[in-house]
Design a protein around this motif. Structure first.
Motif, PDB file in Angstrom:
ATOM      1  N   LYS A   1       7.343   8.103 -11.045  1.00 38.17           N
ATOM      2  CA  LYS A   1       8.019   8.587  -9.832  1.00 38.17           C
ATOM      3  C   LYS A   1       8.894   9.777 -10.130  1.00 38.17           C
ATOM      4  O   LYS A   1       9.012  10.717  -9.349  1.00 38.17           O
ATOM      5  CB  LYS A   1       8.839   7.448  -9.222  1.00 38.17           C
TER       6      LYS A   1
ATOM      7  N   GLU B   1       7.104  -1.127  -4.748  1.00 33.54           N
ATOM      8  CA  GLU B   1       6.309  -1.713  -5.824  1.00 33.54           C
ATOM      9  C   GLU B   1       7.160  -1.899  -7.083  1.00 33.54           C
ATOM     10  O   GLU B   1       7.047  -2.923  -7.784  1.00 33.54           O
ATOM     11  CB  GLU B   1       5.099  -0.820  -6.139  1.00 33.54           C
TER      12      GLU B   1
ATOM     13  N   VAL C   1       0.852  -1.197   0.000  1.00 31.80           N
ATOM     14  CA  VAL C   1       0.000   0.000   0.000  1.00 31.80           C
ATOM     15  C   VAL C   1       0.888   1.247   0.000  1.00 31.80           C
ATOM     16  O   VAL C   1       1.726   1.437   0.909  1.00 31.80           O
ATOM     17  CB  VAL C   1      -0.939   0.037   1.230  1.00 31.80           C
ATOM     18  N   ASP C   2       0.714   2.102  -1.019  1.00 33.40           N
ATOM     19  CA  ASP C   2       1.363   3.418  -1.062  1.00 33.40           C
ATOM     20  C   ASP C   2       2.876   3.360  -0.813  1.00 33.40           C
ATOM     21  O   ASP C   2       3.410   4.089   0.029  1.00 33.40           O
ATOM     22  CB  ASP C   2       0.708   4.360  -0.042  1.00 33.40           C
ATOM     23  N   ASP C   3       3.553   2.478  -1.493  1.00 30.48           N
ATOM     24  CA  ASP C   3       5.017   2.430  -1.403  1.00 30.48           C
ATOM     25  C   ASP C   3       5.548   2.211  -2.824  1.00 30.48           C
ATOM     26  O   ASP C   3       5.800   1.077  -3.258  1.00 30.48           O
ATOM     27  CB  ASP C   3       5.471   1.308  -0.467  1.00 30.48           C
ATOM     28  N   GLY C   4       5.693   3.319  -3.553  1.00 33.10           N
ATOM     29  CA  GLY C   4       6.069   3.259  -4.961  1.00 33.10           C
ATOM     30  C   GLY C   4       7.397   2.577  -5.207  1.00 33.10           C
ATOM     31  O   GLY C   4       7.541   1.768  -6.135  1.00 33.10           O
TER      32      GLY C   4
END
Length: 448
Positions: A447, A413, A407-410
């Protein structure tokens, strides 16, 4: 007159000062007649209900009847002080002291005016007189010297009071302020040497003198005092704090260890100082493996420290120095008593990546998945390790499962997709390989 004063006190109308009670006998006050008594009573009554002008009028009648009665002038001063007419208040108090210089309360009146007007210079003159009545006024005198920046006199009086009545927090604070200026330190060093001669078992004097010598770079003298303290009080941890530093400077590791262990067991020494000693020891031994056992023993003293996890911090120290083996050693020591510290678990796994020990990394990361089943970082590390071990099928299962918890960790990921691309590449599935690498590239561009 005594009856009148007693009635007023019982009614709560007025508080009679000691000076008045001391002169309330007929022979002392020598009332001229009923008119004086009635006027004086009226002044007390009016002052009690804060009618200061009427009180002053009544006292003026008393003054005419008994012009040399110090108590009348004192009461006039109190009424003017209540009205904040400080000049007149001071004049009347001063007149009272001229009539009866042995009455302490008349001098107190003058001091009250000086205090209210912050005339500290004049207050010193008054308090010097008050000291003759009551030695406790020397405490006021210290504060007055500080307010008028007469630090030499303040320091001399502080030392006198410390010697005669014992130390106080306020005087200790004043003394610390004074000694920030090096020009007063010589006198204080001489005073402390004298105190050590007089009271050889008083630890605080040694500590203060060691500090002053250290501050002025007189290390040999500081060491001399520390050894003298050790001789007089062998159990003193403070002596060892100073000696520890001297031993390190002289590359005397064995004696430094002995000093450090005494400090770490002392209940009198703050944990911050203990942490500082341990840090200095750590720096000293980083290229001296013969002291590793001593370091581990030192760490054990901090097992119950709730503020700083010492073994973990030492692990980080070696981590930053790229000493992976030592970092692993201390992370594992910490994790024995803190197995659910996820940050340290991740730091430990990072060490196995640095050492290219992917078999250990795979095993430990998979164990962590069982402990932290919702934390994607452990799935990623387990997947990475299995890829390196060419266990590609297992890697895909672990990585795809971990993605569900991400969740919400670019950044993480992107890494998941890269490792999945590597796993499918190893399995020969070109389509899935390109699909995951493409996702990773797209996320990377977003990013940026």
């Amino acid at each position: 007159m005594k009856k009148i004063a007693l009635v007023l006190i019982l009614l709560g109308i007025v508080c009679i000062p000691d000076s008045l009670l001391a002169q309330s006998e007929p022979d002392d006050i020598a009332l001229a007649n009923d008119e004086f008594q009635n006027s004086f009573y009226e002044s007390l009554l009016q002052k009690g209900i804060e009618n200061y002008d009427k009180a002053i009028t009544a006292l003026e009648k008393c003054q005419k009847l008994q012009p040399n009665n110090g108590t009348v002038y004192f009461e006039m001063g109190k009424n003017y002080l209540a009205q904040k007419d400080y000049l007149k208040a001071y004049d009347f108090f001063e007149k009272a002291t001229q009539i009866d210089p042995k009455n302490k309360w008349f001098w107190v009146g003058m001091y009250d005016v000086c205090y209210e007007t912050k005339n500290f210079t004049q207050a010193i003159v008054i308090v010097t007189k008050l000291v003759e009545f009551k030695k406790e006024y020397k405490e006021d005198l210290v504060s007055l010297y500080m307010n008028t920046q007469q630090f030499d006199k303040a320091l001399e009086l502080i030392n006198e009071l410390n010697d005669t009545v014992g130390k106080s927090d306020l005087r200790d604070t004043y003394k610390s302020q004074i000694l920030r200026d090096s020009k007063y330190q010589s006198a204080e060093k001489a005073n402390l040497l004298d105190q050590i001669k007089k009271y050889p078992k008083e630890e605080s004097n040694y500590i203060a003198l060691i500090f002053l010598y250290s501050e002025s770079n007189q290390d040999e003298k500081a060491q001399e005092i520390a050894k003298k303290l050790e001789t007089e009080i062998p159990t003193s941890g403070w002596a060892q704090v100073s000696l520890f530093k001297f031993y390190l400077n002289n590359n005397d590791g064995n004696n430094a260890v002995k000093a450090m262990n005494l400090v770490l067991t002392s209940m009198k020494i703050d944990n911050k100082i203990k942490h500082r000693l341990l840090n200095e020891f750590l720096i000293f031994i980083q290229d001296k493996p013969q002291f590793d056992v001593d370091l581990e023993k030192a760490i054990s003293y901090f097992d119950n420290d709730k503020e700083v996890k010492v073994a973990k911090e030492i692990g980080k120290f070696y981590h930053n120095k790229k000493n992976w083996d030592k970092a692993i050693q201390y992370y594992e020591i910490h994790l024995k008593s803190n197995p659910e510290d996820m940050e340290t678990q991740l730091l430990l796994l990072d060490m196995y990546i640095e050492k290219q020990q992917f078999d250990i990394l795979a095993k430990k990361a998979e164990n962590m998945i069982e402990v932290f089943p919702l934390q994607p970082q452990f799935y990623y590390l387990a997947g990475l390790a299995n890829n390196q071990l060419k266990n590609f099928k297992k890697a895909t299962v672990i990585l795809e499962t971990g993605l569900d918890y991400l969740v919400d960790d670019g950044a993480l990921e992107i890494n998941f997709n890269i490792q999945l691309g590597e796993a499918y590449s190893g399995l020969g599935d070109v389509n899935k390989k390109e699909s995951y690498f493409s996702k990773a590239e797209k996320l990377l561009k977003q990013k940026k």
